[in-house]
Write a protein that holds these residues in place. Sequence first.
Motif, PDB file in Angstrom:
ATOM      1  N   THR A  94       1.757  -2.530   1.412  1.00  9.61           N
ATOM      2  CA  THR A  94       1.454  -1.737   2.548  1.00  9.61           C
ATOM      3  C   THR A  94       0.734  -0.531   2.182  1.00  9.61           C
ATOM      4  O   THR A  94       0.306  -0.465   1.099  1.00  9.61           O
ATOM      5  CB  THR A  94       2.712  -0.984   2.913  1.00  9.61           C
ATOM      6  OG1 THR A  94       3.200  -0.211   1.999  1.00  9.61           O
ATOM      7  CG2 THR A  94       3.749  -2.066   3.246  1.00  9.61           C
ATOM      8  N   VAL A  95       0.021  -0.139   3.276  1.00 10.70           N
ATOM      9  CA  VAL A  95      -1.098   1.170   3.106  1.00 10.70           C
ATOM     10  C   VAL A  95      -0.533   2.314   3.651  1.00 10.70           C
ATOM     11  O   VAL A  95       0.109   2.177   4.839  1.00 10.70           O
ATOM     12  CB  VAL A  95      -2.349   0.786   3.629  1.00 10.70           C
ATOM     13  CG1 VAL A  95      -3.061   2.034   3.697  1.00 10.70           C
ATOM     14  CG2 VAL A  95      -2.881  -0.473   2.977  1.00 10.70           C
ATOM     15  N   GLY A  96      -0.499   3.388   3.133  1.00  9.08           N
ATOM     16  CA  GLY A  96       0.110   4.791   3.558  1.00  9.08           C
ATOM     17  C   GLY A  96       1.794   4.829   3.278  1.00  9.08           C
ATOM     18  O   GLY A  96       2.164   4.171   2.517  1.00  9.08           O
ATOM     19  N   SER A  97       2.453   5.698   4.056  1.00  9.59           N
ATOM     20  CA  SER A  97       3.733   6.244   3.822  1.00  9.59           C
ATOM     21  C   SER A  97       4.715   5.093   4.562  1.00  9.59           C
ATOM     22  O   SER A  97       4.603   5.215   5.647  1.00  9.59           O
ATOM     23  CB  SER A  97       3.990   7.562   4.084  1.00  9.59           C
ATOM     24  OG  SER A  97       5.346   7.904   4.088  1.00  9.59           O
ATOM     25  N   VAL A  98       5.829   4.613   3.994  1.00 11.82           N
ATOM     26  CA  VAL A  98       6.666   3.779   4.684  1.00 11.82           C
ATOM     27  C   VAL A  98       8.064   4.538   4.342  1.00 11.82           C
ATOM     28  O   VAL A  98       8.394   4.444   3.020  1.00 11.82           O
ATOM     29  CB  VAL A  98       6.766   2.174   4.471  1.00 11.82           C
ATOM     30  CG1 VAL A  98       7.908   1.426   4.981  1.00 11.82           C
ATOM     31  CG2 VAL A  98       5.282   1.619   4.867  1.00 11.82           C
ATOM     32  N   GLU A  99       8.974   5.263   5.166  1.00 10.23           N
ATOM     33  CA  GLU A  99      10.045   5.836   4.884  1.00 10.23           C
ATOM     34  C   GLU A  99      11.265   5.081   5.086  1.00 10.23           C
ATOM     35  O   GLU A  99      11.298   4.114   6.148  1.00 10.23           O
ATOM     36  CB  GLU A  99      10.121   7.235   5.579  1.00 10.23           C
ATOM     37  CG  GLU A  99       8.979   8.107   5.239  1.00 10.23           C
ATOM     38  CD  GLU A  99       8.829   8.668   3.783  1.00 10.23           C
ATOM     39  OE1 GLU A  99       9.844   8.589   3.110  1.00 10.23           O
ATOM     40  OE2 GLU A  99       7.800   8.932   3.343  1.00 10.23           O
ATOM     41  N   LYS A 100      12.362   5.240   4.234  1.00  6.50           N
ATOM     42  CA  LYS A 100      13.660   4.792   4.698  1.00  6.50           C
ATOM     43  C   LYS A 100      13.566   3.222   4.581  1.00  6.50           C
ATOM     44  O   LYS A 100      14.527   2.633   5.375  1.00  6.50           O
ATOM     45  CB  LYS A 100      14.220   5.177   5.580  1.00  6.50           C
ATOM     46  CG  LYS A 100      14.511   6.839   5.805  1.00  6.50           C
ATOM     47  CD  LYS A 100      14.855   7.343   7.277  1.00  6.50           C
ATOM     48  CE  LYS A 100      15.067   8.859   7.100  1.00  6.50           C
ATOM     49  NZ  LYS A 100      15.461   9.541   8.285  1.00  6.50           N
ATOM     50  N   PHE A 101      12.788   2.504   3.984  1.00  7.78           N
ATOM     51  CA  PHE A 101      12.761   1.007   3.966  1.00  7.78           C
ATOM     52  C   PHE A 101      13.934   0.584   3.285  1.00  7.78           C
ATOM     53  O   PHE A 101      14.406  -0.700   3.489  1.00  7.78           O
ATOM     54  CB  PHE A 101      11.173   0.675   3.275  1.00  7.78           C
ATOM     55  CG  PHE A 101      11.192  -0.984   3.294  1.00  7.78           C
ATOM     56  CD1 PHE A 101      11.808  -1.619   4.479  1.00  7.78           C
ATOM     57  CD2 PHE A 101      10.367  -1.427   2.445  1.00  7.78           C
ATOM     58  CE1 PHE A 101      11.341  -2.980   4.671  1.00  7.78           C
ATOM     59  CE2 PHE A 101      10.244  -2.985   2.532  1.00  7.78           C
ATOM     60  CZ  PHE A 101      10.894  -3.604   3.717  1.00  7.78           C
ATOM     61  N   ILE A 102      14.366   1.060   2.128  1.00  7.49           N
ATOM     62  CA  ILE A 102      15.633   0.554   1.220  1.00  7.49           C
ATOM     63  C   ILE A 102      16.649   0.467   2.187  1.00  7.49           C
ATOM     64  O   ILE A 102      17.253  -0.665   1.943  1.00  7.49           O
ATOM     65  CB  ILE A 102      15.480   1.397   0.006  1.00  7.49           C
ATOM     66  CG1 ILE A 102      16.563   0.640  -0.872  1.00  7.49           C
ATOM     67  CG2 ILE A 102      16.113   2.658   0.448  1.00  7.49           C
ATOM     68  CD1 ILE A 102      16.640   1.347  -2.190  1.00  7.49           C
ATOM     69  N   GLY A 103      16.924   1.347   2.878  1.00  2.00           N
ATOM     70  CA  GLY A 103      18.291   1.270   3.815  1.00  2.00           C
ATOM     71  C   GLY A 103      18.096  -0.023   4.773  1.00  2.00           C
ATOM     72  O   GLY A 103      19.067  -0.664   4.899  1.00  2.00           O
ATOM     73  N   ALA A 104      17.085  -0.102   5.377  1.00  2.50           N
ATOM     74  CA  ALA A 104      16.545  -1.639   6.104  1.00  2.50           C
ATOM     75  C   ALA A 104      16.920  -2.746   5.296  1.00  2.50           C
ATOM     76  O   ALA A 104      17.307  -3.670   6.037  1.00  2.50           O
ATOM     77  CB  ALA A 104      15.346  -1.365   6.778  1.00  2.50           C
ATOM     78  N   VAL A 105      16.407  -2.810   3.930  1.00  2.00           N
ATOM     79  CA  VAL A 105      16.671  -4.031   3.124  1.00  2.00           C
ATOM     80  C   VAL A 105      18.045  -4.262   3.062  1.00  2.00           C
ATOM     81  O   VAL A 105      18.404  -5.276   3.052  1.00  2.00           O
ATOM     82  CB  VAL A 105      15.680  -3.756   1.809  1.00  2.00           C
ATOM     83  CG1 VAL A 105      16.151  -4.807   0.858  1.00  2.00           C
ATOM     84  CG2 VAL A 105      14.335  -3.636   2.230  1.00  2.00           C
ATOM     85  N   LYS A 106      18.896  -3.083   2.490  1.00  2.00           N
ATOM     86  CA  LYS A 106      20.081  -3.386   2.557  1.00  2.00           C
ATOM     87  C   LYS A 106      21.131  -3.976   3.565  1.00  2.00           C
ATOM     88  O   LYS A 106      22.142  -4.368   3.425  1.00  2.00           O
ATOM     89  CB  LYS A 106      20.763  -1.974   1.967  1.00  2.00           C
ATOM     90  CG  LYS A 106      20.479  -1.570   0.648  1.00  2.00           C
ATOM     91  CD  LYS A 106      20.930  -0.431   0.320  1.00  2.00           C
ATOM     92  CE  LYS A 106      20.590   0.069  -1.186  1.00  2.00           C
ATOM     93  NZ  LYS A 106      21.296   1.474  -1.778  1.00  2.00           N
ATOM     94  N   LEU A 107      20.439  -3.764   4.944  1.00  2.00           N
ATOM     95  CA  LEU A 107      21.269  -4.167   6.023  1.00  2.00           C
ATOM     96  C   LEU A 107      20.823  -5.439   6.383  1.00  2.00           C
ATOM     97  O   LEU A 107      21.222  -6.107   7.452  1.00  2.00           O
ATOM     98  CB  LEU A 107      20.843  -3.184   7.212  1.00  2.00           C
ATOM     99  CG  LEU A 107      21.495  -1.801   7.154  1.00  2.00           C
ATOM    100  CD1 LEU A 107      21.309  -0.845   8.085  1.00  2.00           C
ATOM    101  CD2 LEU A 107      22.990  -1.881   6.991  1.00  2.00           C
TER     102      LEU A 107
END
Length: 850
Positions: free
Chosen positions: A76-89
């Motif tokens: 990815t390019v730039g900031s991606v927030e809170k992705f780890i939570g989506a992965v866990k779900l």
Amino acid sequence: MSEQQRPLLLFPKPSPSEREKRSPGWPQIHLPGAQRQGERLAPKFGALQSAFNTRRVQLQAAAPTDDPELVVVFETVGSVEKFIGAVKLTPGLEWLLESDEVDLEPDADFFDIGEHEKPLTGRIFLLGSNQQALTEVINLWNRYQADPQVKLEHGLGSWKDVFKHLRDVRFWGVQDRVGQDIREFWESRLSLDDEPIRFEIEAWCYVSPDKNASTAAELGQLVADQGGRILSRAHIQDIAYHGFLVEIPADGVRRILNDESSSLVQSERVMFFRPRGQALARPEDGDVRLPGVVGTTRTASGQPVIALLDGLPLQNHPLLSGRVMVDDPDGWESGYSAKDRIHGTAMASLILYGELDGAKVPLGTPIYTRPIMRPDPAGARTPRQESTPDDVLLIDLVHRAVRRIFDGEGDSPASAPTVKIINLSVGDSLRPFDNELSPWARLLDWLSYKYQVLFIVSAGNMSAELKLAAPRDTLSGILPQERHRLALSALVAESVGRRLLTPAESINALTVGAVHSDSASFVQAQGRYDLFLDRGISPYSCIGHGFRRAVKPDIVMPGGRALHRERYTSAPDVTQLEIINGSAAPGHRVAAPPDASGQNTKYSRGTSNATALASRGAAQAYSVIEALRSGSPTSLPERFDSVMLKALLTHGAEWGDLENQIVSARPEITDRRERQSLVTRFIGYGLADIDRAINCTEQRATLIGTGELRDGEALEFRAPLPPSINAQMVKRRLTITLAWMTPINPRHAKYRAARLWIKPPHENLRVSRVNADWQHVQRGTVQHEILEGDDAIAFADGDELVFKVNCAADSGKLLAAVPFAICVTLEVGEGVELPIYQEIQERVSTRVRI
């Protein structure tokens, strides 16, 4: 001006405060629209599905009941927030690793809106995926493509951000596992002989113990299929490490190099193939010995404060006898002859006495030593080369050694639980730092926080060969000043290949580089050239930056002067020079195994020496802390010792004349921040003056304080302004050092779990920053700033300077408290007779008497 030494002062008790807010600082990035993303990425998602199906068929031919799992790479390019939570779900998806990808080239789809040609910073997310998870991700992608505004299920909204910022998506493959470093390592070993080759496999470290056990079994079989064997395995979940030391016959390695379809190379369990990690002490040219020196009759007593992990020292040497505690649980001493004990003896000598051409005042406490190097059993020369063993993983050896110090091993109790400092004057010459943290560095960071111990680590040495812009065989006729200019220009110009050696990039450790300095006396001989200024930059010292461009090395210390000689094999228009790595002066005079006549000292040089001297300084700083504690037992709890030592070792550092030396070699760099970055790469915060940091004078007052913070908290430390500087046009200097030990998040790109910072009160004192850039100093775990000014200031007696220490989570949730130490020095210029110390001492609520 009186230079009578005075003790450090303690800050009054700090008060809680509201934490300062900081912006994330991401640039404004142009992103392609949903339609354009569909055009770019739809074929890649299709290829991903096809590749997974193909790989599933291949894997299930061997294990029909297994649900294969591959690693998907999202760039990815730039900031991606809170992705780890989506992965866990997302069922079947496992978060393995997030890393930075710097200097991405902009294109028509992704670019900085403010500066179109500026390189971009991206992120790489590595996710373990089975068939169910991949199907779900593709389904989310299709829903986003059909309607970019779609409202996804609770917790999955970050997938839309990922799809907006997504530059590429693919599987982790052979090109990722087999890098240039391992190819060159294999090819180099194959060019020597047909002996079996030992190297490391770094496997994916899963959360599930069953998956990790399955990985070990699978790799064991794949290595056996190549005719090889696994020699050592280490699994350390806290640093996300699962590694194997393997040995494979030369023909098996050739097959791997020539056939990328090899089952071992294709294994989805493998993250990286790596050269075998090894630290070694390079042998010197010649083996000259000098007469011994007279030591002191004062004996060492008490418990050790310093641990030396190195070669085995000669503990019955007259200078070391009764001052080293040797712990040899692996029984290496029987195969470690006295004449081979070079490096450990030298490091113990420097820690205990400093260089033997100096005052030779020994430390009052013994040092604990544990060998992690031993002589090459097949070595033909004398002395044999000392190195870490080739049949165990280096990371496992160091882990066991540190754990034994604090926790014990088996039925044995902790071997040296009083240790506050661990000296590592070693590094892995085959693993120069290149943006990605090594497992060894991650181990030191985790152990630093777990045991609250300060690792002092050498930056590493390079060959120091130089190519001067002067005709061959003309150097002797060139004036010394011109030789210095040519050498300095050549050294700074060739800085790219002088990166830190692992584990010097460790963010919790204090990394030490070297300057060209020692106390030796020597006669200049023909053909031997001293090309660098005394206390100038060193030609052999490795340079930074550190992880995420943190300041590394942290400090530099005297490493010993190095001489050069000409090699007459260069082209006629250049002068090729090599370093003289001998045991004669100049350099640091150290203890050594005796020769046949009984002479038992020699000279040496290197960042190993600089590191040992820094550890000696840390022991001296610890004595000051103990004295402070005796006067105020509750003000400096022992759990803050390591961070106080870290702060004090850095606090006396400054660039001084080194700055001008470095920038003069690159006159084409005119931008202030670029110059600061260049200087920081070479010397970090500068040459450390530890005596200055641990002592005050009447015109220089230093206050020290400690505390611990959680995410979102802040503490204010207050220092009174001395009335004597009111309305005075005098040079003032304010030095601030903040040091902490951070927990780590090894699966997160930022890694550092805790970010602490201070905003200096420069306006109150009308001072401005000098030396390192203000943003640069906040990227690691030491913030060291120097501010100067000479304008008159007006204030009332009782006014104070406020130093607010702030804490924020930096890589996910910060669940633990973070210990820190702060040192602040206020001083006036030389020759200004103002009672700074007395006035501050009278106004702080806690008095200190040593």
